[in-house]
Design a protein around this motif. Sequence first.
Motif, short mmCIF file in Angstrom:
data_model
loop_
_atom_site.label_atom_id
_atom_site.label_comp_id
_atom_site.label_asym_id
_atom_site.label_seq_id
_atom_site.Cartn_x
_atom_site.Cartn_y
_atom_site.Cartn_z
N GLU A 63 10.95 -102.52 -11.03
CA GLU A 63 11.92 -101.45 -11.28
C GLU A 63 12.05 -101.23 -12.78
O GLU A 63 11.73 -102.10 -13.60
CB GLU A 63 13.29 -101.81 -10.69
CG GLU A 63 13.32 -101.93 -9.18
CD GLU A 63 13.17 -100.59 -8.47
OE1 GLU A 63 13.22 -99.55 -9.15
OE2 GLU A 63 13.00 -100.60 -7.23
N VAL A 64 12.50 -100.03 -13.16
CA VAL A 64 12.67 -99.70 -14.58
C VAL A 64 13.86 -100.47 -15.15
O VAL A 64 14.93 -100.52 -14.55
CB VAL A 64 12.89 -98.18 -14.77
CG1 VAL A 64 13.25 -97.87 -16.21
CG2 VAL A 64 11.63 -97.41 -14.37
N ASP A 65 13.65 -101.07 -16.30
CA ASP A 65 14.73 -101.73 -17.04
C ASP A 65 15.50 -100.62 -17.75
O ASP A 65 15.19 -100.22 -18.87
CB ASP A 65 14.14 -102.72 -18.05
CG ASP A 65 15.21 -103.55 -18.75
OD1 ASP A 65 16.36 -103.10 -18.80
OD2 ASP A 65 14.87 -104.63 -19.26
N ARG A 66 16.54 -100.12 -17.11
CA ARG A 66 17.25 -98.95 -17.62
C ARG A 66 17.90 -99.19 -18.99
O ARG A 66 17.80 -98.32 -19.86
CB ARG A 66 18.29 -98.49 -16.59
CG ARG A 66 17.65 -97.95 -15.30
CD ARG A 66 18.71 -97.61 -14.26
NE ARG A 66 19.60 -96.59 -14.74
CZ ARG A 66 19.37 -95.28 -14.65
NH1 ARG A 66 18.25 -94.85 -14.08
NH2 ARG A 66 20.23 -94.40 -15.10
N PRO A 67 18.54 -100.34 -19.21
CA PRO A 67 19.10 -100.57 -20.55
C PRO A 67 18.03 -100.54 -21.64
O PRO A 67 18.25 -100.00 -22.73
CB PRO A 67 19.74 -101.95 -20.43
CG PRO A 67 20.08 -102.07 -18.97
CD PRO A 67 18.94 -101.40 -18.27
N LYS A 68 16.86 -101.13 -21.36
CA LYS A 68 15.78 -101.14 -22.35
C LYS A 68 15.26 -99.73 -22.60
O LYS A 68 15.04 -99.34 -23.75
CB LYS A 68 14.64 -102.04 -21.86
CG LYS A 68 13.52 -102.20 -22.88
CD LYS A 68 12.49 -103.22 -22.41
CE LYS A 68 11.42 -103.46 -23.47
NZ LYS A 68 10.43 -104.48 -23.03
N LEU A 69 15.08 -98.98 -21.53
CA LEU A 69 14.63 -97.59 -21.68
C LEU A 69 15.67 -96.79 -22.45
O LEU A 69 15.31 -95.95 -23.30
CB LEU A 69 14.38 -96.97 -20.30
CG LEU A 69 13.94 -95.50 -20.29
CD1 LEU A 69 12.62 -95.32 -21.02
CD2 LEU A 69 13.82 -95.00 -18.84
N GLY A 70 16.93 -97.06 -22.18
CA GLY A 70 18.00 -96.36 -22.89
C GLY A 70 17.96 -96.61 -24.38
O GLY A 70 18.14 -95.69 -25.19
N ARG A 71 17.74 -97.88 -24.76
CA ARG A 71 17.68 -98.20 -26.19
C ARG A 71 16.52 -97.47 -26.87
O ARG A 71 16.63 -97.05 -28.03
CB ARG A 71 17.53 -99.71 -26.37
CG ARG A 71 18.80 -100.50 -26.03
CD ARG A 71 18.69 -101.94 -26.50
NE ARG A 71 17.64 -102.68 -25.79
CZ ARG A 71 17.83 -103.34 -24.66
NH1 ARG A 71 19.04 -103.35 -24.08
NH2 ARG A 71 16.84 -104.00 -24.08
N ILE A 72 15.42 -97.31 -26.14
CA ILE A 72 14.24 -96.64 -26.71
C ILE A 72 14.54 -95.17 -26.95
O ILE A 72 14.28 -94.64 -28.04
CB ILE A 72 13.03 -96.79 -25.76
CG1 ILE A 72 12.57 -98.25 -25.70
CG2 ILE A 72 11.89 -95.88 -26.21
CD1 ILE A 72 11.51 -98.51 -24.65
N VAL A 73 15.08 -94.49 -25.96
CA VAL A 73 15.27 -93.04 -26.08
C VAL A 73 16.48 -92.67 -26.93
O VAL A 73 16.49 -91.60 -27.56
CB VAL A 73 15.37 -92.37 -24.69
CG1 VAL A 73 14.09 -92.62 -23.90
CG2 VAL A 73 16.57 -92.87 -23.90
N PHE A 74 17.50 -93.51 -26.96
CA PHE A 74 18.66 -93.20 -27.79
C PHE A 74 18.33 -93.26 -29.27
O PHE A 74 18.96 -92.59 -30.09
CB PHE A 74 19.82 -94.16 -27.48
CG PHE A 74 20.59 -93.80 -26.24
CD1 PHE A 74 21.06 -92.50 -26.05
CD2 PHE A 74 20.86 -94.74 -25.27
CE1 PHE A 74 21.77 -92.16 -24.92
CE2 PHE A 74 21.57 -94.41 -24.12
CZ PHE A 74 22.03 -93.11 -23.95
N SER A 75 17.34 -94.06 -29.63
CA SER A 75 16.98 -94.21 -31.04
C SER A 75 15.84 -93.29 -31.48
O SER A 75 15.50 -93.26 -32.66
CB SER A 75 16.57 -95.67 -31.32
OG SER A 75 15.42 -96.03 -30.54
#
Length: 229
Positions: A63-75
Motif C-alpha cells: 500500500e502507498v505510504d501516504r504520510p511519506k508521499l505527502g511529505r514529498i508533494v508538500f515540499s
Amino acid sequence: MRIVGLTGGIGSGKSTVSNLFKAHGIPVVDADVVARDVLKKGTGGWKKVVAAFGEDILLPDGEVDRPKLGRIVFSDPQKRQILNRFLAPYISSGILLEVLKLWMKGCKIIVLDVPLLFEAKMDRWTNPIVVVWVDPETQLHRLMARDGTTEEDSKSRINSQMSLDLKRTKADILIDNTGSLADLNENFQKVLVQVTRPLTWTEFALSRQGAIVASISIFLGIIICRKCL
C-alpha cells in the motif's frame, strides 16, 4: 437535489463541521475518503502514482505510504501537480458515483466535502458553498498541535493550498472558526438553517423525486393526448 460545497484549509476545522453535518442526518461525500480508495493497491491511481514516484513510497504490504508521499508533494509544487493530475480523474469519478448513489436513495440535500473544491473546479457543481475560515496564526498553531509537526513543515503544508483569505471571498456561507468549539456549534446551527431551507423548483427537479414526478407527468400527458386523438 441540493449539493452543498464544504471546504476550508488544513487545520481550519473543516472536518469538525463535516462531522456536524453528519450528526444532523445530512449525508456527506468526503473527497479524502474517495482519494484513499483510489490509491488502494492495484487500482489505476495506485499504478500511476507508483510509476511516477517509485516503489520507495510503498509500505511492506504494497500500500502507498501516504504520510511519506505527502511529505514529498508538500515540499515540491511540481510533484504535487503531477500527483493531482494523475488522481483528479479517479477522484472526480469516485465523487460522482457517491453522489449518484445518494441521488438514487432519494437524498434531497448532501454535502460535498472537498479540501480542493476551488482548485479542482468542483465548486461549479455546488450551491451554496460553505467555507470554514480561521486566521493564519490560528491555523498554524492548530496544525502544529494536531500533527506534532514543526513550524516549517506546517507552513509548507498550509502554503501548498489556496489561502483561506482567498477562499472566504468565494464563499456563499462563511464559518469563522477562530473561537471555541461551543462558538462553532452556535455558528453551525445558523448555517444549518440556511442549508436545509426548502428546495428551489430547480433543485427539486434535479432530485429523484422530481424525476419521478416529471416521468409521471409525461406519461399522463401521453395518455391524455392519445385519448384526444
